[in-house]
Design an enzyme around this catalytic site. Structure first.
Site, mmCIF file in Angstrom:
data_model
loop_
_atom_site.group_PDB
_atom_site.id
_atom_site.type_symbol
_atom_site.label_atom_id
_atom_site.label_comp_id
_atom_site.label_asym_id
_atom_site.label_seq_id
_atom_site.Cartn_x
_atom_site.Cartn_y
_atom_site.Cartn_z
ATOM 1 N N LYS A 1 60.874 57.684 37.425
ATOM 2 C CA LYS A 1 61.596 57.966 36.399
ATOM 3 C C LYS A 1 60.724 59.226 35.631
ATOM 4 C CE LYS A 1 63.997 53.661 35.223
ATOM 5 N NZ LYS A 1 63.524 52.590 34.443
HETATM 6 N N1 GLU Z 1 62.600 45.755 34.061
HETATM 7 C C1 GLU Z 1 61.666 45.983 35.410
HETATM 8 C C2 GLU Z 1 62.034 47.342 35.906
HETATM 9 O O1 GLU Z 1 62.739 48.059 35.574
HETATM 10 C C3 GLU Z 1 62.280 45.016 36.323
HETATM 11 C C4 GLU Z 1 61.898 43.477 36.140
HETATM 12 C C5 GLU Z 1 62.258 42.243 36.755
HETATM 13 O O2 GLU Z 1 63.328 42.525 37.575
HETATM 14 O O3 GLU Z 1 61.608 41.536 36.769
HETATM 15 O O4 GLU Z 1 61.241 47.751 36.796
#
Ligand code: GLU
Length: 309
Positions: free
Chosen positions: A242
């Site tokens: 990102k």
């Molecule tokens: N928030 C994490 C991400 O966007 C994913 C965490 C998870 O799925 O355990 O990469």
């Protein structure tokens, strides 16, 4: 059998890119193909990189893709008291300790981990005497003591995995010195609280899974099943990011229909034989995780006719 509960857990540190969308599509298909529920959880623990504006765009982009959810959990930045409770529970059992090591002191003494680029904590602050602890003035982070014991699980795509936390990982941080909770604690506390039965996410998190299973057990949760999804790679085989402003959903939504993008993602992941427009709901009818590519997927310089990077 217990109801299937899956989750979409985006970090709102930027707009989604095709790699994020591929992981969310797979998570959604896995839960929906079993008639399960889908939770949305905004993982915005990092107050600098995550914003409510990005979170709102992610909700809109998921909706545009047809990846609907049944319930949105409270975003993580509002859940500190809940995480504090979980930490207190672990503290009362003598499982955590304060740590004053900084990135600088650790870097000076570090030993490389076999493989995935993280460092094994040498246990420096575990050995401090009560007097040494009392003499510290800076705010500490909080680490979890890990056992010299193997954690084994079977990933639904990558198969049997095992990790000895003491040997391969070391005591890890649950709360940072700046007072924010670490991803590992928040994700497990929330998955247990939400009754999540399956975790489906990018392969980059496969290496966190043993730690999360151990924490799940400590918090008295039921172990979820795990499916890690191959990464989509940009030019030169690098991970999409990102922060590097790789092709994002804004550009894709201007160019293609949701069905075209879903079809392209499903094709690149190995779920269908040809890239042709299809809805997520149609794909859910015969979702088979065994079809997923077991290697990361090189997109090259282009996705859905748009340039990457
Ligand atoms: N928030 C994490 C991400 O966007 C994913 C965490 C998870 O799925 O355990 O990469």
């Amino acid at each position: 059998m217990a109801e299937t509960v899956g989750r979409l857990a985006p970090s709102p540190s930027g707009r989604m890119h095709p790699g994020n969308a591929a992981a969310f599509l797979t998570a959604w298909l896995s839960a929906r193909s079993r008639g399960g529920r889908v939770l949305l959880r905004i993982e915005d623990l990092d107050p600098v990189r995550c914003t409510p504006e990005w979170a709102e765009l992610i909700r809109q982009d998921l909706t545009w893709l047809g990846l609907t959810w049944d319930e949105e959990m409270t975003p993580q930045r509002f859940r500190s008291p809940f995480y504090e409770e979980k930490l207190a529970l672990l503290r009362s059992r003598g499982l955590v300790y304060p740590c004053w090591c900084t990135r600088g002191t650790l870097n000076a003494a570090r030993a490389p981990h076999a493989g995935d680029g993280h460092w094994i904590y040498p246990g420096t602050c575990l050995r401090l005497t009560p007097e040494q602890r009392a003499a510290k003035t800076a705010p500490p982070s909080v680490r979890l003591r890990v056992p010299d014991e193997e954690i084994a699980f079977t990933d639904r795509l990558f198969g049997p995995q095992r990790e000895n936390l003491a040997r391969d990982c070391g005591d890890f941080v649950l709360k940072k010195a700046d007072g924010t909770f670490a991803y590992q604690l928040a994700v497990v506390a929330d998955d247990v609280d939400g009754g999540v039965t399956e975790v489906v996410r990018g392969r980059d998190l496969l290496g966190s899974t043993a730690r999360q299973i151990y924490l799940t057990r400590l918090l008295g949760g039921r172990e979820a099943s795990y499916l890690h999804v191959p990464m989509l790679l940009g030019p030169g085989g690098r991970k999409l990011s990102k922060r590097d402003l790789d092709l994002d959903m804004g550009e894709l939504r201007r160019r293609v229909t949701p069905e075209r993008m879903i079809g392209e993602l499903a094709f690149r992941l190995g779920l269908i034989d040809r890239s042709e427009p299809v809805s997520a709901a149609e794909l859910a009818r015969d979702f088979d995780p065994a079809r997923l590519s077991r290697t990361d997927v090189e997109l090259g310089t282009e996705f859905c006719g748009a340039r990457i990077g």
